[in-house]
Scaffold this motif. Structure first.
Motif, PDB file in Angstrom:
ATOM      1  N   ARG A 143       0.837  -1.573   0.059  1.00 20.15           N
ATOM      2  CA  ARG A 143      -0.194  -0.147   0.281  1.00 20.15           C
ATOM      3  C   ARG A 143       0.906   1.215   0.239  1.00 20.15           C
ATOM      4  O   ARG A 143       0.374   2.644   0.014  1.00 20.15           O
ATOM      5  CB  ARG A 143      -0.940   0.311   1.440  1.00 20.15           C
ATOM      6  N   ALA A 148      -1.514   1.410 -12.317  1.00 17.91           N
ATOM      7  CA  ALA A 148      -2.068   0.437 -11.442  1.00 17.91           C
ATOM      8  C   ALA A 148      -2.579  -0.828 -11.788  1.00 17.91           C
ATOM      9  O   ALA A 148      -1.688  -1.292 -10.637  1.00 17.91           O
ATOM     10  CB  ALA A 148      -3.274   0.841 -11.297  1.00 17.91           C
ATOM     11  N   GLU A 149      -2.051  -0.334 -12.779  1.00 15.00           N
ATOM     12  CA  GLU A 149      -1.375  -2.203 -13.504  1.00 15.00           C
ATOM     13  C   GLU A 149      -0.185  -3.387 -13.607  1.00 15.00           C
ATOM     14  O   GLU A 149      -0.120  -3.818 -12.839  1.00 15.00           O
ATOM     15  CB  GLU A 149      -2.046  -2.661 -15.231  1.00 15.00           C
ATOM     16  N   GLN A 189       0.195   1.181  -5.926  1.00 19.62           N
ATOM     17  CA  GLN A 189      -0.628   1.384  -5.398  1.00 19.62           C
ATOM     18  C   GLN A 189      -0.730   4.078  -4.734  1.00 19.62           C
ATOM     19  O   GLN A 189      -1.996   3.520  -4.551  1.00 19.62           O
ATOM     20  CB  GLN A 189      -0.831   0.796  -4.035  1.00 19.62           C
ATOM     21  N   GLU A 190       0.092   3.759  -5.467  1.00 18.74           N
ATOM     22  CA  GLU A 190       0.295   5.399  -4.688  1.00 18.74           C
ATOM     23  C   GLU A 190       0.652   5.949  -6.296  1.00 18.74           C
ATOM     24  O   GLU A 190       2.062   5.798  -6.377  1.00 18.74           O
ATOM     25  CB  GLU A 190       0.809   5.786  -3.182  1.00 18.74           C
ATOM     26  N   LYS A 231     -11.803  11.504 -10.304  1.00 14.52           N
ATOM     27  CA  LYS A 231     -12.064   9.829 -10.887  1.00 14.52           C
ATOM     28  C   LYS A 231     -10.504   9.316 -10.859  1.00 14.52           C
ATOM     29  O   LYS A 231     -11.457   8.247 -10.786  1.00 14.52           O
ATOM     30  CB  LYS A 231     -13.102  10.937 -11.190  1.00 14.52           C
ATOM     31  N   ASP A 242      -9.413   7.437  -8.008  1.00 20.44           N
ATOM     32  CA  ASP A 242     -10.448   6.408  -7.565  1.00 20.44           C
ATOM     33  C   ASP A 242     -11.013   5.260  -8.641  1.00 20.44           C
ATOM     34  O   ASP A 242     -10.985   3.797  -8.173  1.00 20.44           O
ATOM     35  CB  ASP A 242     -11.482   7.015  -7.370  1.00 20.44           C
ATOM     36  N   ASP A 243     -11.329   5.767 -10.087  1.00 17.39           N
ATOM     37  CA  ASP A 243     -11.247   4.515 -10.860  1.00 17.39           C
ATOM     38  C   ASP A 243     -10.071   3.113 -10.230  1.00 17.39           C
ATOM     39  O   ASP A 243     -10.625   2.244 -11.514  1.00 17.39           O
ATOM     40  CB  ASP A 243     -11.322   4.444 -12.129  1.00 17.39           C
ATOM     41  N   ASN A 244      -9.015   3.268 -10.685  1.00 16.61           N
ATOM     42  CA  ASN A 244      -7.524   2.801 -10.421  1.00 16.61           C
ATOM     43  C   ASN A 244      -7.044   2.521  -9.096  1.00 16.61           C
ATOM     44  O   ASN A 244      -6.356   1.250  -8.909  1.00 16.61           O
ATOM     45  CB  ASN A 244      -6.280   2.942 -11.688  1.00 16.61           C
ATOM     46  N   GLY A 245      -8.297   2.625  -8.589  1.00 20.44           N
ATOM     47  CA  GLY A 245      -7.838   2.365  -6.847  1.00 20.44           C
ATOM     48  C   GLY A 245      -6.378   3.229  -6.015  1.00 20.44           C
ATOM     49  O   GLY A 245      -5.616   1.795  -5.765  1.00 20.44           O
ATOM     50  N   LEU A 246      -6.185   4.086  -7.084  1.00 20.20           N
ATOM     51  CA  LEU A 246      -4.670   4.965  -6.438  1.00 20.20           C
ATOM     52  C   LEU A 246      -5.059   5.623  -6.022  1.00 20.20           C
ATOM     53  O   LEU A 246      -5.944   6.161  -5.834  1.00 20.20           O
ATOM     54  CB  LEU A 246      -4.451   5.549  -8.166  1.00 20.20           C
ATOM     55  N   ALA A 247      -3.813   6.280  -4.638  1.00 25.45           N
ATOM     56  CA  ALA A 247      -4.088   7.185  -3.702  1.00 25.45           C
ATOM     57  C   ALA A 247      -3.096   8.517  -3.861  1.00 25.45           C
ATOM     58  O   ALA A 247      -1.613   8.127  -4.765  1.00 25.45           O
ATOM     59  CB  ALA A 247      -3.664   6.810  -2.277  1.00 25.45           C
TER      60      ALA A 247
END
Length: 367
Positions: free
Chosen positions: A61, A95-96, A100-101, A125, A128-133
């Motif tokens: 994470r 993201a792939e 994660q950040e 957006k 968020d759509d890719n699970g990234l922070a």
């Protein structure tokens, strides 16, 4: 108002000796060597049942990337190279790869993609759509625009807001005192909005202050007490409000370049900078790191040549294992030289993939 001589974190005090750092590093190296582990690599040690368990040294994470490393593809106009371009496609690819950040280095892309400039809300957006922070940003930090920068940070959901520039480029304490007053106030404003304000170093930040000896014609000191610029800034800023992102590559460049100074009596002194001690002495002020690698090359002015993470000579295993507190630390891969230009448009994302693999293979073994 500046603050000085604060009590050190007890955990940091226990670690703050060169002997204890070297012992910890040596102990880690010995333990890894005993089980056949590489510093970074694909070879795994043979672990007998019940003896050792493997854990990631940098939690999944907390593995990030600063988008400066792939700036060529963020800023690229639509093309037929087959390589992702713009925020939507590049962040999806990141993201792939497993990141994660992300840390931002600007919020613009080619206007050819949308027919206008993208907005921070649209970037959020995509995250968020890719699970990234978003874990931070290299922005321009100054009082005139700070409120606007905090608005963007809030929209993107980041907890840290910072800059890639030093608080001042000066070698003199008076200028660092002035910068500390500004940063303490901005850091106070950031904290009220749930943000941490941070600065990122290059090697010059760890060069020596001119704060002693004879004065020049302008009344400025010409020699040094041996205090380094950013280390002076540590003591002048409030640890509640001002934080730091260590660029590990530039810290090791500082170790190579900034080792000698002239003391107040005109004598040459040598002081070897220790990036690990630098973090440990201010442990809770370093939430972010640039995991940037380099190959030693003493023929170069900086002593190192940038390469993908895990392909160089910097011992990230020793570094992250010794500083500890893995849940608090966020590692952002960076390589200034990653873009391959028109002849190799996919290079920066290829280097991002390789660097993520090597980051994920940093492992600590516990009993």
């Amino acid at each position: 108002m500046t603050r000085t001589n604060r009590p050190m974190d007890p955990a940091a005090r226990r670690l703050l000796t060169r002997r204890s750092i070297l012992a910890a590093s040596a102990g880690a190296a010995a333990a890894l060597g005993a089980v056949g582990a590489n510093v970074v690599g694909t070879d795994k040690p043979a672990i007998a049942h019940g003896q050792l368990r493997a854990e990631p040294l940098i939690p999944e994470r907390n593995r990030g990337i600063i988008l400066y490393s792939v700036r060529d593809r963020i800023s690229a106009a639509p093309d037929d190279s087959g390589v992702p371009y713009g925020f939507e496609r590049v962040l999806a690819r990141i993201a792939e790869l497993g990141y994660q950040e992300v840390e931002f280095a600007g919020y613009t892309q080619s206007t050819e993609i949308l027919g206008r400039q993208i907005t921070p809300a649209e970037i959020r957006k995509i995250l968020d759509d890719n699970g990234l922070a978003a874990n931070g940003a290299h922005a321009s930090i100054n009082p005139a625009t700070f409120e606007q920068q905090m608005d963007i940070a809030e929209t993107l959901g980041m907890k840290n807001i910072g800059t890639g520039s030093d608080p001042t480029n000066s070698a003199y304490t008076a200028d660092w005192d002035t910068a500390a007053d500004v940063w303490n106030e901005l850091g106070r404003q950031a904290r009220r909005r749930g943000l941490r304000l941070y600065t990122h170093n290059h090697d010059t930040a760890y060069s020596f202050l001119l704060d002693a000896g004879p004065l020049d014609v302008n009344g400025k000191p010409t020699r040094s007490s041996g205090i380094r610029r950013l280390e002076y800034f540590f003591g002048k800023t409030d640890p509640r409000y001002v934080f730091f992102e260590l660029d590990i590559y530039w810290a090791y460049v500082a170790r190579f370049k900034h080792r000698k100074y002239i003391d107040r009596y005109g004598r040459e002194r040598t002081d070897l900078f220790d990036p690990i001690l630098n973090v440990v002495s201010q442990s809770k002020r370093f939430p972010l790191f640039h995991a940037k690698d380099g190959n030693r090359n003493s023929a170069l002015a900086n002593g190192y040549e940038m390469v993908p993470l895990g392909e160089g000579d910097i011992n990230f295993q020793q570094f992250f294992e010794t500083i500890g507190d893995a849940d608090f630390r966020h590692a952002n891969w960076e390589q200034d030289t990653a873009p391959g230009g028109v002849t190799n448009p996919g290079q920066s994302l290829d280097f991002a993939a390789l660097s993520y693999t090597n980051m994920s293979e940093l492992t600590i073994y516990r009993r």
